[in-house]
Design a protein around this motif. Sequence first.
Motif, PDB file in Angstrom:
ATOM      1  N   HIS A   1      -2.055  13.715 -22.739  1.00 57.96           N
ATOM      2  CA  HIS A   1      -0.635  13.580 -23.089  1.00 57.96           C
ATOM      3  C   HIS A   1       0.017  12.356 -22.441  1.00 57.96           C
ATOM      4  N   PHE A   2      -0.720  11.653 -21.561  1.00 56.33           N
ATOM      5  CA  PHE A   2      -0.114  10.550 -20.810  1.00 56.33           C
ATOM      6  C   PHE A   2      -0.930   9.261 -20.941  1.00 56.33           C
ATOM      7  N   PRO A   3      -1.055   8.740 -22.171  1.00 57.28           N
ATOM      8  CA  PRO A   3      -1.827   7.500 -22.357  1.00 57.28           C
ATOM      9  C   PRO A   3      -1.181   6.292 -21.693  1.00 57.28           C
ATOM     10  N   PHE A   4       0.102   6.408 -21.354  1.00 62.23           N
ATOM     11  CA  PHE A   4       0.829   5.296 -20.725  1.00 62.23           C
ATOM     12  C   PHE A   4       0.672   5.273 -19.208  1.00 62.23           C
ATOM     13  N   ALA A   5       0.015   6.264 -18.641  1.00 61.32           N
ATOM     14  CA  ALA A   5      -0.165   6.309 -17.183  1.00 61.32           C
ATOM     15  C   ALA A   5      -1.095   5.192 -16.728  1.00 61.32           C
ATOM     16  N   SER A   6      -0.845   4.681 -15.532  1.00 64.57           N
ATOM     17  CA  SER A   6      -1.729   3.666 -14.951  1.00 64.57           C
ATOM     18  C   SER A   6      -2.972   4.302 -14.342  1.00 64.57           C
ATOM     19  N   ALA A   7      -2.820   5.556 -13.895  1.00 66.85           N
ATOM     20  CA  ALA A   7      -3.923   6.288 -13.269  1.00 66.85           C
ATOM     21  C   ALA A   7      -3.535   7.756 -13.203  1.00 66.85           C
TER      22      ALA A   7
ATOM     23  N   PRO B   1       0.791  -1.229   0.000  1.00 67.88           N
ATOM     24  CA  PRO B   1       0.000   0.000   0.000  1.00 67.88           C
ATOM     25  C   PRO B   1       0.822   1.277   0.000  1.00 67.88           C
ATOM     26  N   LEU B   2       2.137   1.191  -0.206  1.00 61.39           N
ATOM     27  CA  LEU B   2       3.025   2.344  -0.108  1.00 61.39           C
ATOM     28  C   LEU B   2       3.182   3.027  -1.466  1.00 61.39           C
ATOM     29  N   ILE B   3       2.736   4.267  -1.547  1.00 60.13           N
ATOM     30  CA  ILE B   3       2.772   5.028  -2.791  1.00 60.13           C
ATOM     31  C   ILE B   3       3.690   6.234  -2.631  1.00 60.13           C
ATOM     32  N   LEU B   4       4.645   6.403  -3.538  1.00 60.42           N
ATOM     33  CA  LEU B   4       5.467   7.609  -3.521  1.00 60.42           C
ATOM     34  C   LEU B   4       4.593   8.814  -3.836  1.00 60.42           C
ATOM     35  N   ALA B   5       4.572   9.797  -2.955  1.00 58.34           N
ATOM     36  CA  ALA B   5       3.719  10.967  -3.136  1.00 58.34           C
ATOM     37  C   ALA B   5       4.225  11.881  -4.251  1.00 58.34           C
ATOM     38  N   SER B   6       3.320  12.647  -4.822  1.00 61.67           N
ATOM     39  CA  SER B   6       3.662  13.574  -5.888  1.00 61.67           C
ATOM     40  C   SER B   6       4.633  14.646  -5.401  1.00 61.67           C
ATOM     41  N   GLY B   7       5.583  14.994  -6.280  1.00 59.50           N
ATOM     42  CA  GLY B   7       6.529  16.055  -5.951  1.00 59.50           C
ATOM     43  C   GLY B   7       7.730  15.586  -5.171  1.00 59.50           C
ATOM     44  N   ILE B   8       7.742  14.307  -4.776  1.00 63.31           N
ATOM     45  CA  ILE B   8       8.861  13.745  -4.021  1.00 63.31           C
ATOM     46  C   ILE B   8       9.705  12.913  -4.977  1.00 63.31           C
TER      47      ILE B   8
ATOM     48  N   PRO C   1       2.948   0.549 -10.692  1.00 68.54           N
ATOM     49  CA  PRO C   1       2.086   1.431 -11.490  1.00 68.54           C
ATOM     50  C   PRO C   1       2.527   2.892 -11.393  1.00 68.54           C
ATOM     51  N   LEU C   2       2.434   3.593 -12.514  1.00 65.80           N
ATOM     52  CA  LEU C   2       2.780   5.017 -12.575  1.00 65.80           C
ATOM     53  C   LEU C   2       1.507   5.849 -12.571  1.00 65.80           C
ATOM     54  N   ILE C   3       1.366   6.678 -11.556  1.00 66.73           N
ATOM     55  CA  ILE C   3       0.236   7.594 -11.458  1.00 66.73           C
ATOM     56  C   ILE C   3       0.747   8.999 -11.787  1.00 66.73           C
ATOM     57  N   VAL C   4       0.118   9.654 -12.722  1.00 66.06           N
ATOM     58  CA  VAL C   4       0.542  11.005 -13.111  1.00 66.06           C
ATOM     59  C   VAL C   4      -0.341  12.031 -12.418  1.00 66.06           C
ATOM     60  N   SER C   5       0.293  12.946 -11.701  1.00 70.77           N
ATOM     61  CA  SER C   5      -0.430  14.019 -11.014  1.00 70.77           C
ATOM     62  C   SER C   5      -0.592  15.195 -11.967  1.00 70.77           C
ATOM     63  N   VAL C   6      -1.812  15.706 -12.084  1.00 69.83           N
ATOM     64  CA  VAL C   6      -2.073  16.804 -13.024  1.00 69.83           C
ATOM     65  C   VAL C   6      -2.770  17.953 -12.314  1.00 69.83           C
ATOM     66  N   PHE C   7      -2.548  19.173 -12.835  1.00 73.79           N
ATOM     67  CA  PHE C   7      -3.244  20.340 -12.313  1.00 73.79           C
ATOM     68  C   PHE C   7      -3.720  21.213 -13.471  1.00 73.79           C
ATOM     69  N   GLY C   8      -4.653  22.097 -13.178  1.00 74.65           N
ATOM     70  CA  GLY C   8      -5.186  23.007 -14.183  1.00 74.65           C
ATOM     71  C   GLY C   8      -6.007  24.082 -13.507  1.00 74.65           C
ATOM     72  N   SER C   9      -6.394  25.086 -14.268  1.00 74.60           N
ATOM     73  CA  SER C   9      -7.205  26.168 -13.718  1.00 74.60           C
ATOM     74  C   SER C   9      -8.666  26.041 -14.127  1.00 74.60           C
TER      75      SER C   9
ATOM     76  N   GLY D   1       4.484   0.359  -3.881  1.00 81.05           N
ATOM     77  CA  GLY D   1       3.287  -0.213  -4.481  1.00 81.05           C
ATOM     78  C   GLY D   1       2.894   0.530  -5.736  1.00 81.05           C
ATOM     79  N   ALA D   2       3.180   1.844  -5.770  1.00 86.16           N
ATOM     80  CA  ALA D   2       2.949   2.698  -6.940  1.00 86.16           C
ATOM     81  C   ALA D   2       3.763   3.961  -6.748  1.00 86.16           C
ATOM     82  N   VAL D   3       3.989   4.684  -7.837  1.00 90.44           N
ATOM     83  CA  VAL D   3       4.708   5.965  -7.748  1.00 90.44           C
ATOM     84  C   VAL D   3       3.882   7.043  -8.440  1.00 90.44           C
ATOM     85  N   ILE D   4       3.951   8.252  -7.900  1.00 88.05           N
ATOM     86  CA  ILE D   4       3.226   9.383  -8.480  1.00 88.05           C
ATOM     87  C   ILE D   4       4.233  10.425  -8.949  1.00 88.05           C
ATOM     88  N   SER D   5       4.040  10.909 -10.149  1.00 93.90           N
ATOM     89  CA  SER D   5       4.927  11.922 -10.703  1.00 93.90           C
ATOM     90  C   SER D   5       4.673  13.271 -10.051  1.00 93.90           C
ATOM     91  N   LYS D   6       5.588  14.196 -10.272  1.00 93.52           N
ATOM     92  CA  LYS D   6       5.357  15.575  -9.867  1.00 93.52           C
ATOM     93  C   LYS D   6       4.167  16.114 -10.663  1.00 93.52           C
TER      94      LYS D   6
END
Length: 297
Positions: free
Chosen positions: A113-119, A18-25, A94-102, A41-46
């Motif tokens: 832009h990230f069709p290869f992301a797991s989530a 259950p251990l996921i690398l947090a975004s930005g780390i 699994p690679l989780i991509v973190s996204v932001f927008g306005s 268990g999974a990693v999250i991108s910045k």
Amino acid sequence: MEESLLEVEVAGLKMRNPLILASGILGSYASSLNRISEHAGAVISKSVGVEEVEGYKNPVVVNYSHGIINAVGLSSPGAVKFAEELKAYKGSAPLIVSVFGSSPEEFAKVTSHFPFASAFELNLSCPHSEKYGLTVGSDPDLVKEIVKKVKKATNKPVFAKVSANVDVVEVGKAAEEGGADGIVAINTVKGMRIDIFTKKPILSNISGGVSGSAIKPIAIKCVWDLYEELEIPIIGSGGVTTWRDVVEFMLAGASAVEVGSVMYYSLRAIYSLKESLIAYARMVNCKLEELIGAAHG
């Protein structure tokens, strides 16, 4: 294998622990993510947006006795450039991509832009960015619309990362109604430090986001409240430094737990947490997934 005691599944995303690398780390380069994925268990991108964001000038990070305060400012190379970097991710988790927008449209556009992301993780909670994060994540109606737009744009699991600086259950429900596959609680909370000799705020942005052990009780309460009210899974985040913290989050209702600030002190933190959790699961003779929400009675 003993590691099977740690296996969890969140919204169809199967993880060996259950251990996921947090975004930005350590999440700016694929090479860093590849390394951490060996035990996570999974990693999250910045977090990444449509266009490049410069972020704030130094100093952007300051230590304090119970963690870290940062005001990086969602610095990002932009979706196109970052997608090229992340294509080099060959990790075993699994690679989780973190996204932001306005706007809802921006969030949806980034995911394309990230069709290869797991989530995807939607950053609706960064407390120190003018147009993004908490600025949009404090409006439940807007949160619901953002999630709806993103769900139309991708068939991957979508997790909404919410803040303790708002009514976390109200925003969590809005995300659930919008179709979110899970809620992440919480992001950093607002805070600042002042230099007693210069008599000025230390961070260039004056205030930033507080992370580390001090915010864990806040995060635990948010996870507890969300578990009581929502049907979708919850990922806990905030102040994990020991295996006991992971267990506490899961007992409160978290299906998985993000690991962040502790990585600044040791790149082997996730490995150490994993090994300790194996020992705990053996001692209590159960799989970790059996602990989810067990404290609710």
